[in-house]
Design a protein around this motif. Structure first.
Motif, PDB file in Angstrom:
ATOM      1  N   LEU A 514       0.807  -1.223   0.000  1.00  0.00           N
ATOM      2  CA  LEU A 514       0.000   0.000   0.000  1.00  0.00           C
ATOM      3  C   LEU A 514       0.841   1.274   0.000  1.00  0.00           C
ATOM      4  CD1 LEU A 514      -2.679  -1.230   2.577  1.00  0.00           C
ATOM      5  CD2 LEU A 514      -3.022  -0.902   0.119  1.00  0.00           C
ATOM      6  N   ALA A 515       2.166   1.101  -0.143  1.00  0.00           N
ATOM      7  CA  ALA A 515       3.083   2.247  -0.227  1.00  0.00           C
ATOM      8  C   ALA A 515       3.022   3.137   1.010  1.00  0.00           C
ATOM      9  CB  ALA A 515       2.809   3.060  -1.494  1.00  0.00           C
ATOM     10  N   TRP A 516       2.949   2.514   2.195  1.00  0.00           N
ATOM     11  CA  TRP A 516       3.039   3.288   3.432  1.00  0.00           C
ATOM     12  C   TRP A 516       4.491   3.699   3.652  1.00  0.00           C
ATOM     13  CZ3 TRP A 516       0.146  -0.469   7.303  1.00  0.00           C
ATOM     14  CH2 TRP A 516      -1.208  -0.528   6.958  1.00  0.00           C
ATOM     15  N   ASP A 517       4.728   4.924   4.085  1.00  0.00           N
ATOM     16  CA  ASP A 517       6.091   5.289   4.480  1.00  0.00           C
ATOM     17  C   ASP A 517       6.332   4.821   5.918  1.00  0.00           C
ATOM     18  OD1 ASP A 517       4.991   7.209   6.265  1.00  0.00           O
ATOM     19  OD2 ASP A 517       5.133   8.804   4.767  1.00  0.00           O
ATOM     20  N   ASP A 518       7.573   4.908   6.373  1.00  0.00           N
ATOM     21  CA  ASP A 518       7.925   4.370   7.689  1.00  0.00           C
ATOM     22  C   ASP A 518       7.148   5.040   8.813  1.00  0.00           C
ATOM     23  OD1 ASP A 518       9.642   2.565   6.581  1.00  0.00           O
ATOM     24  OD2 ASP A 518      11.480   3.676   7.051  1.00  0.00           O
ATOM     25  N   ALA A 519       7.000   6.346   8.710  1.00  0.00           N
ATOM     26  CA  ALA A 519       6.312   7.079   9.781  1.00  0.00           C
ATOM     27  C   ALA A 519       4.861   6.619   9.899  1.00  0.00           C
ATOM     28  CB  ALA A 519       6.377   8.584   9.508  1.00  0.00           C
ATOM     29  N   TYR A 520       4.178   6.469   8.758  1.00  0.00           N
ATOM     30  CA  TYR A 520       2.781   6.039   8.784  1.00  0.00           C
ATOM     31  C   TYR A 520       2.669   4.603   9.300  1.00  0.00           C
ATOM     32  CZ  TYR A 520      -2.020   5.180   7.269  1.00  0.00           C
ATOM     33  OH  TYR A 520      -3.358   4.865   7.248  1.00  0.00           O
ATOM     34  N   ARG A 521       3.593   3.744   8.849  1.00  0.00           N
ATOM     35  CA  ARG A 521       3.560   2.342   9.291  1.00  0.00           C
ATOM     36  C   ARG A 521       3.702   2.255  10.808  1.00  0.00           C
ATOM     37  NH1 ARG A 521       7.828  -0.806  10.318  1.00  0.00           N
ATOM     38  NH2 ARG A 521       9.244   0.582   9.176  1.00  0.00           N
ATOM     39  N   ILE A 522       4.667   2.968  11.369  1.00  0.00           N
ATOM     40  CA  ILE A 522       4.890   2.924  12.819  1.00  0.00           C
ATOM     41  C   ILE A 522       3.689   3.520  13.568  1.00  0.00           C
ATOM     42  CG2 ILE A 522       6.316   3.844  14.684  1.00  0.00           C
ATOM     43  CD1 ILE A 522       8.720   3.573  12.741  1.00  0.00           C
TER      44      ILE A 522
END
Length: 551
Positions: A514-522
């Motif tokens: 889903l192309a989440w960046d690291d900040a959003y994933r965390i």
């Protein structure tokens, strides 16, 4: 199911029927209407079966309690409800055999008279069911009952055995929505109705907000069908503020105990609790679900959660029926749901009928499907779409009774061995894939051929593999961590601690898709783990392990 493509369809097309709510009744209605050739949109403010429809007792049944009340009160309406339920449980299993199957249920009794009473009642239950594929019940002596369920109390006189159905409720609702999608319905989750547009008082458009992006569009349809269960009054009043409320919400909770609590594939029915309810202890996977309660619930803005007094009540209820009393420390999870009981003059929720009603508000044109229960979802949907067809002035017969859902046609559980031979996956994984995806299990397994890392289990104690997360995102419209862990798998319902521990692995797999960046994933990991910790805290349980990994 392609969410982006379907969202564009919502924006551009004009539909015959826009169905609001993608639980059992809404997803069932979408499939029914699409198979009749109507142009259909199905939207939900959350995930498919995100509320009540994923939090049932996982039983497909006519209703033993309703039968008793029907006989005692000579209530033909309740007897009709039992007959419909028993007829439909056969259809529910037939159309998705990978997700539903017969379940043996034992009712321990403590005297000869009690045993005779239950035997007569359950024999009548079998008689009403007619000649279906379910085995017939019988009265067992204590030795026979203990052979089948060794953890039952030795204080019982005997036990009465009967059969109902068991199913994976969340995945069944997903299969309905997915089947509707393949029958050309535009299916979108996380799409909330915030208002309506009108012409001469009649609803012409729904104002729909994408809960993931914030985008707002107008969905055009001739008929709007409200299938939002306990939240139905909210949509009704949005369409017409002068309507009287029709739903009386009732909260029911379950606690989750280890499989060792029963050490059996047989469920237990506790036919009468101290306050006149019925409680089940049901094996489900490697756990036992115990429930349910039945209390008024007013705060629909809050998710119903397990509370300490409910844990105590359910543990006390099962105590007389088991040789070893389960302790509060053994409770590994729990879940609450809200029943959409139709308002009645009767005094308490235990006696309210769960039958359904299709309401047409002539002032706004809104159709609402009210009440009902999981087992009869197909009849409910059929009645609602029949009424929609009348409003469209284009009636078409329904044909869902013999329509296989996604994964159901030509399903053979034994084909797990073929999967194992072709893809080299462990036996427990192959069996799990067959029981979860049916004849589409190979589509999941094929992902492991293209990328060997996807064949890895997420944990040794469960059969879940990484390829499933990829498949669920690509094919089943999973867009949040909870979509995967609570509904496409049922892990959140059965083990809060393990769910929290697996969340980071699932998040990494979803982030890639889903192309989440690291900040959003965390951020997503922490939010979900905090939610799970709040469930533990609100239930009064102690977390014996912490979910420390977030990256």
């Amino acid at each position: 199911m392609n969410r982006k493509k379907n969202w564009e369809r919502l924006r551009q097309e004009t539909f015959d029927i826009c169905i609001i709510g993608a639980g059992a009744s809404g997803a069932g209605a979408a499939l029914d209407a699409a198979l009749r050739g109507y142009r259909v949109a199905l939207i939900d403010r959350g995930d498919f079966a995100g509320e009540t429809s994923s939090r049932s007792t996982k039983l497909i049944h006519g209703g033993v309690r309703y039968l008793e009340q029907a006989i005692k009160k000579l209530d033909l309406a309740q007897l009709r409800q039992v007959r419909h339920g028993l007829a439909e449980r056969r259809t529910v299993i037939r159309n998705a055999p990978h997700l539903a199957h017969p379940l043996a249920i034992l009712t321990p009794v403590f005297s000869w008279f009690e045993g005779m009473y239950m035997t007569i009642g359950l024999s009548l239950y079998d008689f009403i069911a007619g000649h279906d594929a379910f085995p017939k019940g019988r009265w067992l002596n204590q030795v026979q009952a203990l052979e089948k369920s060794p953890m039952l109390t030795r204080q019982m006189h005997s036990a009465v055995l009967y059969y109902d159905g068991q199913f994976n409720d969340a995945r069944y609702a997903l299969a309905l929505a997915h089947s509707a999608d393949e029958a050309s319905a535009a299916v979108v989750n996380y799409a909330a109705v915030t208002g309506f547009g009108r012409e001469k008082g009649q609803l012409k458009t729904a104002v729909v907000e994408d809960q993931l992006t914030g985008e707002i569009i107008n969905v055009r349809a001739t008929v709007f069908l409200n299938c939002t269960g306990p939240y139905a009054d909210g949509i009704r009043l949005l369409a017409n503020p002068d309507l009287e409320p029709r739903i009386r919400p009732s909260k029911g909770v379950h606690i989750v105990l280890p499989r060792e609590t029963l050490q059996s594939d047989y469920a237990i029915l506790i036919p009468k609790t101290a306050d006149g309810r019925v409680v089940f202890a049901i094996p489900f996977g490697d756990k036992v679900f115990v429930g349910t309660t039945d209390n008024d619930y007013s705060d629909l803005a809050q998710e119903p959660v397990l509370e300490p007094d409910e844990v105590d009540y359910l543990l006390e209820t099962v105590k007389p029926y088991l040789a070893k009393t389960p302790l509060g420390a053994e409770v590994q999870a729990g879940f609450g749901g809200i029943r959409p009981l139709i308002v009645s003059s009767r005094a308490d929720t235990k006696t309210l009928l769960r039958d359904h009603e299709v309401e047409h508000d002539s002032e706004s044109g809104l159709l609402s499907l009210l009440g009902g229960k999981w087992t009869t979802y197909r009849l409910m949907a059929q009645d609602a779409v029949d009424r929609a067809g009348e409003l469209l002035k284009r009636t078409v017969p329904g044909r869902t009774e013999t329509h296989y859902l996604i994964g159901g046609e030509a399903y053979r559980f034994e084909d797990w061995q073929v999967l194992q031979t072709q893809y080299g996956l462990p036996a427990d994984v192959c069996q799990h894939l067959m029981q979860t995806y049916g004849n589409r299990a190979e589509r999941v397994a094929q992902l492991t051929s293209k990328q060997s890392l996807l064949a890895e289990k997420l944990t040794d104690s469960q059969p879940f593999i990484k390829a499933e997360v990829v498949y669920q995102v690509r094919e089943e419209m999973a867009v949040t961590l909870r979509d995967v862990l609570a509904r496409r798998w049922r892990l959140e319902l059965s083990n809060w601690q393990l769910t929290a521990q697996l969340t980071p692995q699932v998040a990494r797999l979803m982030a890639n898709e889903l192309a989440w960046d690291d900040a959003y994933r965390i951020e997503q990991i922490q939010a979900y783990q905090n939610l799970l910790e709040s469930f533990i805290r609100q239930a009064g349980l102690t977390a014996n392990q912490s979910a420390v990994e977030t990256s």
